[in-house]
Design an enzyme around this catalytic site. Sequence first.
Site, PDB file in Angstrom:
ATOM      1  N   CYS A 100      10.205   3.248  -1.809  1.00  0.00           N
ATOM      2  CA  CYS A 100       9.517   2.455  -1.336  1.00  0.00           C
ATOM      3  C   CYS A 100       9.815   1.712  -0.167  1.00  0.00           C
ATOM      4  O   CYS A 100       9.392   2.622   0.847  1.00  0.00           O
ATOM      5  CB  CYS A 100       9.806   1.356  -2.490  1.00  0.00           C
ATOM      6  SG  CYS A 100       8.727  -0.268  -2.335  1.00  0.00           S
ATOM      7  N   HIS A 190       7.852   3.895  -7.424  1.00  0.00           N
ATOM      8  CA  HIS A 190       9.406   3.987  -8.053  1.00  0.00           C
ATOM      9  C   HIS A 190       9.544   4.883  -9.137  1.00  0.00           C
ATOM     10  O   HIS A 190       9.649   4.429 -10.105  1.00  0.00           O
ATOM     11  CB  HIS A 190       9.701   2.700  -8.228  1.00  0.00           C
ATOM     12  CG  HIS A 190       9.701   1.555  -7.261  1.00  0.00           C
ATOM     13  ND1 HIS A 190      11.025   1.248  -6.611  1.00  0.00           N
ATOM     14  CD2 HIS A 190       9.009   0.554  -6.679  1.00  0.00           C
ATOM     15  CE1 HIS A 190      10.777   0.616  -5.539  1.00  0.00           C
ATOM     16  NE2 HIS A 190       9.846   0.121  -5.767  1.00  0.00           N
ATOM     17  N   GLU A 192      12.514   5.495  -9.960  1.00  0.00           N
ATOM     18  CA  GLU A 192      13.693   5.153 -10.733  1.00  0.00           C
ATOM     19  C   GLU A 192      13.489   3.910 -11.618  1.00  0.00           C
ATOM     20  O   GLU A 192      14.177   3.464 -12.451  1.00  0.00           O
ATOM     21  CB  GLU A 192      14.835   4.650  -9.739  1.00  0.00           C
ATOM     22  CG  GLU A 192      14.709   3.365  -9.118  1.00  0.00           C
ATOM     23  CD  GLU A 192      13.555   3.195  -8.079  1.00  0.00           C
ATOM     24  OE1 GLU A 192      13.778   2.283  -7.192  1.00  0.00           O
ATOM     25  OE2 GLU A 192      12.494   4.225  -7.898  1.00  0.00           O
TER      26      GLU A 192
END
Length: 233
Positions: A100, A190, A192
């Site tokens: 990001c 993302h 994660e």
Amino acid sequence: MTPSHAKPLLILKVGSTHPHIAEQLQDFEHWIQAGLQDPALPVTVVDPREGQALPAPAEIAGVVVTGSHSMVSDREPWSEWTAAWLREAVAADLPVLGICYGHQLLAHALGGEVNDHPQGIELGTVPVTLNATAQDDPLFAGLPEHFDAQAAHRQSVRRLPEGATLLAGNSFEPHHAFRAGPRAWGVQFHPEFGEAATRAYLSTLTGSAPDGAVRPTEIAASLLPRFARIVRG
């Protein structure tokens, strides 16, 4: 020289989630470390926003750059000197994964353009499509052509660095993933973020997280352990 497997993976913490989300789910660096699925891989966290010194690329095995609520286009001093360090890391052939803000900062560092997305925010679980260039990419090879990923961004890489390889996009964000050189990647989405984190962002930014707005994203999440294997290799 220290063997590469004995060197730590650096997590460059360039941002933090909202305090109420961190209180429940922890923060970006914790999500990344858990997502790597490699408890034996040593990890060190450095926050350049606090003026913490960045190690020489030769002292680490790789780097993951987190997301942030800051904006790359603001050119904050800590962000600019982190970008200069990223140029050195790429030139040293260090494995790099920018997520990001980290994706945007990597592009900016290498001569690309970052600015507000003209259509505003991309938020929630979104489809991502791989380009044919991803078929033999060291990080993306073998993934399905289409998969879901979690997204939360207002800014975007509007122009890739010269010579970068575009790997993935969608109808909203054409530059969801790129590679610069042999081992430096940026992903706008993302990997994660779990479902709980995405629901929390939807609730915080829009006031609701309707059914069906958040879906599992195992394929996108698999990029983190894939990157850990590249770092170990």
